[in-house]
Design a protein around this motif. Sequence first.
Motif, mmCIF file in Angstrom:
data_model
loop_
_atom_site.group_PDB
_atom_site.id
_atom_site.type_symbol
_atom_site.label_atom_id
_atom_site.label_comp_id
_atom_site.label_asym_id
_atom_site.label_seq_id
_atom_site.Cartn_x
_atom_site.Cartn_y
_atom_site.Cartn_z
ATOM 1 N N ALA A 120 50.878 7.195 -66.462
ATOM 2 C CA ALA A 120 52.170 7.412 -66.857
ATOM 3 C C ALA A 120 52.710 6.174 -67.656
ATOM 4 O O ALA A 120 52.761 5.243 -67.145
ATOM 5 C CB ALA A 120 53.065 7.878 -65.916
ATOM 6 N N LEU A 121 53.111 6.413 -68.832
ATOM 7 C CA LEU A 121 53.588 5.124 -69.507
ATOM 8 C C LEU A 121 55.123 5.500 -70.024
ATOM 9 O O LEU A 121 55.518 6.656 -70.430
ATOM 10 C CB LEU A 121 53.002 5.118 -71.084
ATOM 11 N N ILE A 122 55.834 4.884 -69.302
ATOM 12 C CA ILE A 122 57.408 4.667 -69.276
ATOM 13 C C ILE A 122 57.556 4.542 -70.787
ATOM 14 O O ILE A 122 57.619 3.243 -71.020
ATOM 15 C CB ILE A 122 58.171 4.070 -68.180
ATOM 16 N N MET A 123 58.311 5.559 -71.463
ATOM 17 C CA MET A 123 58.664 5.357 -73.028
ATOM 18 C C MET A 123 60.034 4.744 -72.884
ATOM 19 O O MET A 123 61.020 5.424 -72.115
ATOM 20 C CB MET A 123 58.483 6.447 -73.699
ATOM 21 N N ARG A 124 60.283 3.435 -73.572
ATOM 22 C CA ARG A 124 61.715 2.947 -73.711
ATOM 23 C C ARG A 124 62.034 2.801 -75.277
ATOM 24 O O ARG A 124 60.832 2.384 -75.763
ATOM 25 C CB ARG A 124 61.697 1.805 -72.942
ATOM 26 N N SER A 125 63.205 2.871 -75.559
ATOM 27 C CA SER A 125 63.473 2.498 -77.205
ATOM 28 C C SER A 125 63.252 0.943 -76.886
ATOM 29 O O SER A 125 63.551 0.241 -75.914
ATOM 30 C CB SER A 125 64.780 2.753 -77.216
ATOM 31 N N ARG A 126 62.812 0.637 -78.025
ATOM 32 C CA ARG A 126 62.316 -0.777 -78.279
ATOM 33 C C ARG A 126 61.418 -1.445 -77.280
ATOM 34 O O ARG A 126 61.600 -2.657 -76.668
ATOM 35 C CB ARG A 126 63.849 -1.697 -78.433
ATOM 36 N N MET A 127 60.417 -0.410 -77.058
ATOM 37 C CA MET A 127 59.350 -0.853 -75.984
ATOM 38 C C MET A 127 58.717 -2.105 -76.241
ATOM 39 O O MET A 127 58.364 -2.538 -77.557
ATOM 40 C CB MET A 127 58.566 0.259 -75.962
ATOM 41 N N ASP A 128 58.566 -2.994 -75.376
ATOM 42 C CA ASP A 128 57.884 -4.482 -75.653
ATOM 43 C C ASP A 128 57.144 -4.895 -74.288
ATOM 44 O O ASP A 128 57.669 -4.609 -73.276
ATOM 45 C CB ASP A 128 58.980 -5.409 -75.769
ATOM 46 N N PHE A 129 56.004 -5.101 -74.771
ATOM 47 C CA PHE A 129 55.006 -5.747 -73.515
ATOM 48 C C PHE A 129 55.085 -7.129 -73.387
ATOM 49 O O PHE A 129 54.328 -7.690 -72.523
ATOM 50 C CB PHE A 129 53.434 -5.035 -73.966
ATOM 51 N N VAL A 160 52.806 2.722 -65.868
ATOM 52 C CA VAL A 160 52.802 1.359 -66.827
ATOM 53 C C VAL A 160 54.427 1.311 -67.266
ATOM 54 O O VAL A 160 55.087 2.127 -67.734
ATOM 55 C CB VAL A 160 52.145 1.575 -67.990
ATOM 56 N N ALA A 161 54.893 0.266 -66.837
ATOM 57 C CA ALA A 161 56.323 0.058 -66.968
ATOM 58 C C ALA A 161 56.729 -1.195 -68.150
ATOM 59 O O ALA A 161 56.487 -2.373 -67.656
ATOM 60 C CB ALA A 161 57.449 -0.313 -66.071
ATOM 61 N N PHE A 171 54.942 -4.981 -67.688
ATOM 62 C CA PHE A 171 54.947 -6.024 -68.546
ATOM 63 C C PHE A 171 56.330 -6.463 -69.146
ATOM 64 O O PHE A 171 57.239 -5.591 -69.245
ATOM 65 C CB PHE A 171 53.996 -5.470 -69.804
ATOM 66 N N GLY A 172 56.628 -7.550 -69.278
ATOM 67 C CA GLY A 172 57.621 -8.031 -70.370
ATOM 68 C C GLY A 172 59.059 -8.101 -69.216
ATOM 69 O O GLY A 172 58.905 -8.702 -68.079
ATOM 70 N N GLU A 173 59.917 -7.395 -69.626
ATOM 71 C CA GLU A 173 61.215 -7.270 -68.857
ATOM 72 C C GLU A 173 61.159 -6.202 -68.005
ATOM 73 O O GLU A 173 61.756 -6.196 -66.800
ATOM 74 C CB GLU A 173 62.188 -6.787 -69.826
ATOM 75 N N GLY A 174 60.018 -5.370 -67.843
ATOM 76 C CA GLY A 174 59.725 -4.354 -66.954
ATOM 77 C C GLY A 174 59.352 -4.994 -65.691
ATOM 78 O O GLY A 174 59.454 -4.528 -64.475
ATOM 79 N N VAL A 175 58.884 -6.203 -65.616
ATOM 80 C CA VAL A 175 58.345 -6.952 -64.447
ATOM 81 C C VAL A 175 59.626 -7.234 -63.557
ATOM 82 O O VAL A 175 59.529 -6.794 -62.230
ATOM 83 C CB VAL A 175 57.729 -8.228 -64.731
ATOM 84 N N GLY A 199 53.330 -10.197 -66.880
ATOM 85 C CA GLY A 199 52.788 -8.875 -66.494
ATOM 86 C C GLY A 199 52.637 -9.154 -64.865
ATOM 87 O O GLY A 199 52.277 -10.213 -64.181
ATOM 88 N N ALA A 200 52.832 -7.925 -64.124
ATOM 89 C CA ALA A 200 52.308 -7.824 -62.704
ATOM 90 C C ALA A 200 52.136 -6.515 -62.247
ATOM 91 O O ALA A 200 52.497 -5.411 -63.132
ATOM 92 C CB ALA A 200 53.667 -8.283 -62.023
ATOM 93 N N VAL A 201 51.574 -6.389 -61.142
ATOM 94 C CA VAL A 201 50.979 -5.142 -60.628
ATOM 95 C C VAL A 201 51.658 -4.930 -59.311
ATOM 96 O O VAL A 201 51.226 -5.941 -58.390
ATOM 97 C CB VAL A 201 49.381 -4.946 -60.465
ATOM 98 N N PHE A 202 52.448 -3.853 -59.154
ATOM 99 C CA PHE A 202 53.008 -3.618 -57.907
ATOM 100 C C PHE A 202 52.361 -2.561 -57.063
ATOM 101 O O PHE A 202 52.339 -1.488 -57.639
ATOM 102 C CB PHE A 202 54.480 -3.478 -58.164
ATOM 103 N N GLN A 203 51.935 -2.573 -55.821
ATOM 104 C CA GLN A 203 51.779 -1.522 -54.942
ATOM 105 C C GLN A 203 51.645 -2.027 -53.444
ATOM 106 O O GLN A 203 51.463 -3.019 -53.061
ATOM 107 C CB GLN A 203 50.243 -1.414 -55.396
ATOM 108 N N GLY A 204 52.583 -0.914 -53.083
ATOM 109 C CA GLY A 204 53.018 -1.060 -51.629
ATOM 110 C C GLY A 204 53.840 -2.562 -51.628
ATOM 111 O O GLY A 204 55.094 -2.270 -52.331
ATOM 112 N N ASP A 205 53.565 -3.176 -50.753
ATOM 113 C CA ASP A 205 54.428 -4.599 -50.659
ATOM 114 C C ASP A 205 53.900 -5.998 -51.292
ATOM 115 O O ASP A 205 54.096 -6.777 -51.044
ATOM 116 C CB ASP A 205 54.703 -4.811 -49.178
ATOM 117 N N LYS A 206 52.770 -5.428 -52.054
ATOM 118 C CA LYS A 206 51.949 -6.643 -52.610
ATOM 119 C C LYS A 206 52.224 -6.560 -54.243
ATOM 120 O O LYS A 206 52.420 -5.647 -54.816
ATOM 121 C CB LYS A 206 50.363 -6.311 -52.595
#
Length: 164
Positions: free
Chosen positions: A28-37, A89-90, A120-124, A139-146
């Motif tokens: 799933a890609l979270i769509m946001r206005s002015r989306m930026d990676f 994906v955020a 990615f970007g401000e989504g982190v 960028g970062a990958v979040f899963q569980g507590d890792k």
Amino acid sequence: MYAQRNTSTAPRPRQGFNRPAPVRLRMALIMRSRMDFGPLGDMETALRFDGVSLAPVSTGDASLVSGGVTVLATATADDISGGRVKGVVAPGGATDEAGVAQVKALLALAKTQGLPVLAFGEGVALAAEVYGVAAEAPGAVFQGDKVALINDRAQLSAVVATIS
């Protein structure tokens, strides 16, 4: 002229070029206005190259238009909770209160389902807040507590290869 002879010098179509990568998983890609990676650039293309099919999830009417193109939302929160996507994906984007609240709700849903979140970007920063951890990177990958930080496309490809 070439159709009449069976020779090895006849022109042939070049197959295999510009062929999309086979799809391995849907996220799933979270769509946001002015989306930026952020500083990593266009991550949508990199993810597609790694075999990820992106299903846009809308966070409001403003997120449905990206770069002057209207995007049809093909996934919902039910797809996240129902297991029809393998992750979220955020990207960064507009910081209006309603949109940020919806992004946080989708990230919290992904967290409760145990799905990986690629931010990615401000989504982190938003994902780090939802997960209750510290993370500062492009960028970062979040899963569980890792949390795994992503600083370039090679690290992204390595992380995506582990998602099944």
